[in-house]
Motif scaffolding. Sequence first.
Motif, PDB file in Angstrom:
ATOM      1  N   ILE B  80       0.836  -1.182   0.000  1.00 16.01           N
ATOM      2  CA  ILE B  80       0.000   0.000   0.000  1.00 16.01           C
ATOM      3  C   ILE B  80       0.882   1.248   0.000  1.00 16.01           C
ATOM      4  CG2 ILE B  80      -0.389   0.451   2.479  1.00 16.01           C
ATOM      5  CD1 ILE B  80      -3.321   0.614   1.883  1.00 16.01           C
ATOM      6  N   ILE B 109      -0.677  13.275   1.328  1.00 15.98           N
ATOM      7  CA  ILE B 109      -2.134  13.371   1.213  1.00 15.98           C
ATOM      8  C   ILE B 109      -2.740  11.989   0.997  1.00 15.98           C
ATOM      9  CG2 ILE B 109      -4.014  14.303  -0.183  1.00 15.98           C
ATOM     10  CD1 ILE B 109      -2.310  16.700  -0.805  1.00 15.98           C
ATOM     11  N   ILE B 110      -2.202  11.266  -0.017  1.00 14.46           N
ATOM     12  CA  ILE B 110      -2.780   9.953  -0.329  1.00 14.46           C
ATOM     13  C   ILE B 110      -2.610   9.009   0.862  1.00 14.46           C
ATOM     14  CG2 ILE B 110      -2.755   8.004  -1.893  1.00 14.46           C
ATOM     15  CD1 ILE B 110      -1.710   9.684  -4.053  1.00 14.46           C
ATOM     16  N   ILE B 113      -5.011   9.826   3.686  1.00 14.17           N
ATOM     17  CA  ILE B 113      -6.373   9.411   3.357  1.00 14.17           C
ATOM     18  C   ILE B 113      -6.519   7.897   3.470  1.00 14.17           C
ATOM     19  CG2 ILE B 113      -8.024   9.305   1.457  1.00 14.17           C
ATOM     20  CD1 ILE B 113      -7.098  12.086   0.678  1.00 14.17           C
ATOM     21  N   CYS B 114      -5.513   7.153   2.981  1.00 12.47           N
ATOM     22  CA  CYS B 114      -5.579   5.686   3.127  1.00 12.47           C
ATOM     23  C   CYS B 114      -5.625   5.309   4.592  1.00 12.47           C
ATOM     24  CB  CYS B 114      -4.357   5.032   2.484  1.00 12.47           C
ATOM     25  SG  CYS B 114      -4.479   4.864   0.727  1.00 12.47           S
ATOM     26  N   LEU B 116      -6.807   7.140   7.112  1.00 13.72           N
ATOM     27  CA  LEU B 116      -8.132   7.475   7.622  1.00 13.72           C
ATOM     28  C   LEU B 116      -9.153   6.434   7.205  1.00 13.72           C
ATOM     29  CD1 LEU B 116      -8.439  11.327   7.107  1.00 13.72           C
ATOM     30  CD2 LEU B 116      -8.951  10.068   9.179  1.00 13.72           C
ATOM     31  N   ILE B 117      -9.073   6.046   5.915  1.00 11.42           N
ATOM     32  CA  ILE B 117     -10.019   5.035   5.429  1.00 11.42           C
ATOM     33  C   ILE B 117      -9.818   3.728   6.189  1.00 11.42           C
ATOM     34  CG2 ILE B 117     -10.625   3.622   3.442  1.00 11.42           C
ATOM     35  CD1 ILE B 117      -9.952   5.937   1.674  1.00 11.42           C
ATOM     36  N   ALA B 118      -8.540   3.341   6.383  1.00  8.89           N
ATOM     37  CA  ALA B 118      -8.282   2.062   7.046  1.00  8.89           C
ATOM     38  C   ALA B 118      -8.788   2.088   8.478  1.00  8.89           C
ATOM     39  CB  ALA B 118      -6.787   1.753   7.012  1.00  8.89           C
ATOM     40  N   MET B 129      -2.152   4.342  12.857  1.00  5.59           N
ATOM     41  CA  MET B 129      -2.340   3.966  11.453  1.00  5.59           C
ATOM     42  C   MET B 129      -2.181   5.148  10.514  1.00  5.59           C
ATOM     43  SD  MET B 129      -2.915   1.399   9.629  1.00  5.59           S
ATOM     44  CE  MET B 129      -4.039   0.249   8.948  1.00  5.59           C
TER      45      MET B 129
ATOM     46  N   LEU C  27     -14.491  13.406  -0.005  1.00  5.71           N
ATOM     47  CA  LEU C  27     -13.357  13.165  -0.900  1.00  5.71           C
ATOM     48  C   LEU C  27     -13.830  12.832  -2.298  1.00  5.71           C
ATOM     49  CD1 LEU C  27     -10.980  11.096   1.333  1.00  5.71           C
ATOM     50  CD2 LEU C  27     -10.474  13.273   0.272  1.00  5.71           C
ATOM     51  N   MET C 231      -3.488  -1.066  -3.964  1.00  6.11           N
ATOM     52  CA  MET C 231      -4.050  -0.268  -2.860  1.00  6.11           C
ATOM     53  C   MET C 231      -5.422  -0.789  -2.476  1.00  6.11           C
ATOM     54  SD  MET C 231      -3.267   3.746  -3.477  1.00  6.11           S
ATOM     55  CE  MET C 231      -4.905   4.247  -3.029  1.00  6.11           C
ATOM     56  N   VAL C 234      -5.302  -4.331  -0.909  1.00 12.52           N
ATOM     57  CA  VAL C 234      -4.823  -4.368   0.477  1.00 12.52           C
ATOM     58  C   VAL C 234      -5.886  -3.834   1.424  1.00 12.52           C
ATOM     59  CG1 VAL C 234      -3.144  -3.387   2.063  1.00 12.52           C
ATOM     60  CG2 VAL C 234      -2.395  -4.296  -0.104  1.00 12.52           C
ATOM     61  N   LEU C 235      -6.601  -2.761   1.018  1.00  9.61           N
ATOM     62  CA  LEU C 235      -7.676  -2.258   1.884  1.00  9.61           C
ATOM     63  C   LEU C 235      -8.758  -3.316   2.066  1.00  9.61           C
ATOM     64  CD1 LEU C 235      -8.033   1.436   0.709  1.00  9.61           C
ATOM     65  CD2 LEU C 235      -7.275   0.621   2.919  1.00  9.61           C
ATOM     66  N   VAL C 268      -9.264   9.438  -4.818  1.00  8.79           N
ATOM     67  CA  VAL C 268      -8.109  10.287  -4.528  1.00  8.79           C
ATOM     68  C   VAL C 268      -6.939   9.933  -5.442  1.00  8.79           C
ATOM     69  CG1 VAL C 268      -6.409  10.862  -2.787  1.00  8.79           C
ATOM     70  CG2 VAL C 268      -8.794  10.647  -2.159  1.00  8.79           C
TER      71      VAL C 268
END
Lengths: 299, 283, 283
Positions: B80, B109-110, B113-114, B116-118, B129, C27, C231, C234-235, C268
Motif C-alpha cells: 500500500i 495526502i494519499i 487518506i488511506c 483514515l479510510i483504514a 495507522m 473526498l 491499494m 490491500v484495503l 483520490v
Amino acid sequence: MEEIIFGIGITALAGALATIAGAAEDTESDIGSQGDPNSQVQLAPQMGYIHRIFNKAIAGEPPAYGLWVALGAGLAWAFMAMQINPILAIVLGSALAVFVQGVYATTAYLGRTASLAKFEQPVYIDILKSMTTVTMAHAFVAIFAAVAMCHLIISALGHPFPLPLLGLVWGIALGAAGSATGNPFYGKERQYQEQKFGAGVPISASGNIVRYAEAGERNSLDNGFFSAKLGGPASGICFGLIVFFELWRTVVFEPIAAGWGAVIVGVVVILIFAIIDRYIEVWARKTFGPYVAPEEASS
Amino acid sequence: MAVKIEVGAGGVPHNQILIYGLVGSIILIYLTYLNEVTNTEYFAFFGGLACVAALVWGADTIKHLCSYGLGTGVPSAGMIALGSGVIAALVGATTGVFAPIVAIIVAAIIGAICGLIANHVVRMDIPVMVVSLTELAVVGAISVLGLIAMVGGTFNFMDLITGTTVVLGFTVQSYGTSVIGGSIVALIFMLAAIAIQHAFNACLGPNEMQDRTLMLAAECGFLSMIPIAVISFAFIAFVPALISLLVSLIGWFYTYMRYIELSKRDAYAWLDAQPILEPKGGA
Amino acid sequence: MSALGGPAQTSGVQSPTGMGLIVSIILIIVALALAFFLVQMAGLLALVGIIIGGVLVGFGVHFVPVGGAPAAMGQAPGIATGVAMLAAGAGLAGLFGGAWAAPLGFPLALAGGAIGGGLLMAITCTMVNVVYIFGMGIPAASGKVDKDPITGDTFPEYKSQGTEGHGLPFISWVGGVVGGALGGLGGTLIYLELLNVYQAQMPALFGASVEQIAPIAVSLAGVFAIGMFLMNAVLAAYNITGTIEGPHDPKFKRFPRAIIAAAAASAVAGIFAIGLLELLGVF
C-alpha cells in the motif's frame, strides 16, 4: 491463415515455457520454504522443535516472483536497448536477477533465525551455504523461462506492454498460481509427513514438523526432492494451462465475431473447468467416503 | 496457530529516525539536481542513496506500525505504501525542480487518506495507522523518485520520456526506449515494495534488534541500487553509470558484511555442519 | 514486547464511523469536481470509471477463498496464499488480456479482462483441488457452513478431526472465479480509463502522433493501474482480516465497508493520475 499458424506455434512454445517456469518456481519455493508453509518452519522452534530447514521469509511468492521476473525482464530490456542480442540479454538479465534473489534468501534466513535466539534455534551455516545455491538454480530456470515467455508474447504476438511491465504482470501471476497449487502439498504432505495420510493436520500438531527423516536430519533439499514429484509438476501444469488458454483463445478466436469469439471461448473453457472440478470433488467424496458416519458428525 | 508478531524494545526513537530519514533523503535527492546544473550525469547515484535513507526510515515505520497489532502481515503495508508512493512520485516528476517536495506532499495526502479510510471505514482502529501510512507513502514516493533519478540521471518528467534508439544504424529519438516509456518504473515499484517490507519481515521474532533491522534495510537499499545501476547504462553515459555501479557494489558489500556480523552477534549459536541441537528443556 | 493496542474486540461487524463516512463522501465529491475542472467531461467520466473499477476490485477480493497459513497444512479451506496478492495475480492476468484487446473497443476489452481473471482462478482452483484430492487424499469440506449452498453437499462428516475444513468446496471454487473476474474487470477498467485520458492529452502536449506516444501512455496507465489495484486489494484484505472461505463465509457480509473504502481511495489516487499531465509546464 499463416498468421494464425505462427501464432499457435508461439502460443504452444509460450505454454511450454510457462509450464517449466511454474514447476521450477514451486520447487524453488519449497526448497527455500517460502510463503505460507514457512510459517510452520518459523513456528516449530517456538514450540520446542529445533530444525535444520531453510527459513526463507521474503514476503509471499506472488510479490517475490513479481520482483524476480520484473528484474530479469527490466535488465533484459536494458541490455536489448544497448543492442545486445535478445537471448544473451535474457540470460544475463536472469542471472543478475538470481543474484538479487540469492542475497534476499540469505538475509531472510539469517534474520529470522537470529531473531529466534530466545528459543535456542541455532543458525546453521552449512544450510545457508548448500541451500542457497540450489534455490538460486531453480529460480534461474523459472525467471529465464518466464522472461523468455514474456519476450515472445511481445515481439512475436504483439502485446502493447513493454517487457518490464509484462514481466511484473506474469511474475505475480506465476507466484500466485505456483503458490496456490504447490503450497498445500509441501506444507501438509512433506512437512507433516508423520501425520496420517488422507486428513488435514490437526491444530494440536502445529509446529511439529518432520525433522528426523529417511536420510538423517531432514534439510530443505529433501523437501525439494519430494515436492518436485507432484507439487512442482502440478504448479507447472497450472501456470502452463493459464498462459496457454489465455494466448490460445486470443490468437485463434479473436478474428471471429469481431473479437467476441475469444470471450465466448473463454467462458466455455471456464465452464469446462467447472465440470472437471465438480467431477473430481464428487469422485473424492464417493471414493474416500466420510471420516465419520453422518449422524455422528458434529458441526 | 498463527505466528505472533513481536517487536524488540529499545533503540533509537522512531521520531529521530523519521527526521534523519526525511531530511537526509531530501538533501540526497536534490544532489542529483547538480546533474542539471553542471550538465553532466555524474551525480545520478545520489538518487539511489536517497532511496537507501528512505528505506531505513520506512523499515522503522513498519516496525512501529506492526508493534500496534497490524495483524494481516507486513508485506501488505509495503504494497500500500508503494501503490500510493508511485503515483505521487510520477505526479511530482512533472513539476521539474520541485519534484521531491511535490511528491512528498502528494504522497502525504494519499497516505493520510488511506490511513483514515483504514481506521474509520474498514475499522482497523490502530492508533498510529494514519501517521504510519502517511510516512510509508512518503517513503515510497522518495524511494521511487530516487531510483528513477538514479536510472535516468534526472527526475524531470520531460527528460524521462525521451530516449534514443538505433534504427538501421541511425540514432533516433524514441519515446519507447525511455525510463517511463520502457516501464522501468514498474520494476522500480516492485524493487522498492519488496525492499521496504523485507527488513522487518526478515528480522521478525522475539529477538528482533533495531540496529540489525536497520542495517538490513540499508543493505536492501544498496542491493536495489545494483540492478538499477546496470540498467542505467542504457540511459546515461558510461562513466557516470560505472560510478553508480561501483557506489552500489561497495555500499552493498559493506552493509551485507555488517549485517552478517550483527546476525552472528544475535544468533543463539553459529554452527557449521552440526546436528540438531535439541533445546535443553526438551521438545 | 507483544502487540499492544489494536482493534477493539467487539462481536458482529463494526460499521464505518460517522467521520469515516463523511470524509469518504467529501473526498469523492471533491475529486469528481476537480476532474471536471481539469479535464472537463472526459475527466469526470474517466474518474467515475476509475472509482467503479476500484470498487469492483475491492468487492471482488471478498469472493476469493483464501485460507492463509492453516490452509497450507490442510487445517482450513481455501487457497494457501495471501489474499491481496492472489487477487492481484488474477487481476493482473485479466489486465494482460484486457490491454491486449484494448484496440478492439471498450466493451470487448472489459470482457477480455474479466475472462482473463476468471480463467486464471478457474484453472488455479481446479488444480488446488487436484492436489488435495489426488496428491493428499483429502476431500473438500467447508468449516463455516454445514451444506454447500450450490450443490447441497454436506460437510461435517467430511472434515478431518482437529481441522476447520480443507480444500475448495464448490461454492469456494465459484467464489474464486467470480472474484478473479471482478478483479480483472476492475483492473482493466482503471487501465482503459487512464489510457484514454493520456492518449487524448499527450499528442497535443508533445506534438507527436498517437502511435509514437503509445509506449508512454501504456506504461503510465499500466503502472498506475497496478498501483491502484494493489491499494484497493490491500484495503479489502484489511477488511477481511486475512482469511475468508468465499461468499458463504459470514465475513463476506463486511463488504460494504470495503466498497466505501475502495471508492474513496480510488477517487483520490485517480484524480492525481488524471491530473498528472496538467502539471507539466506549470513550473
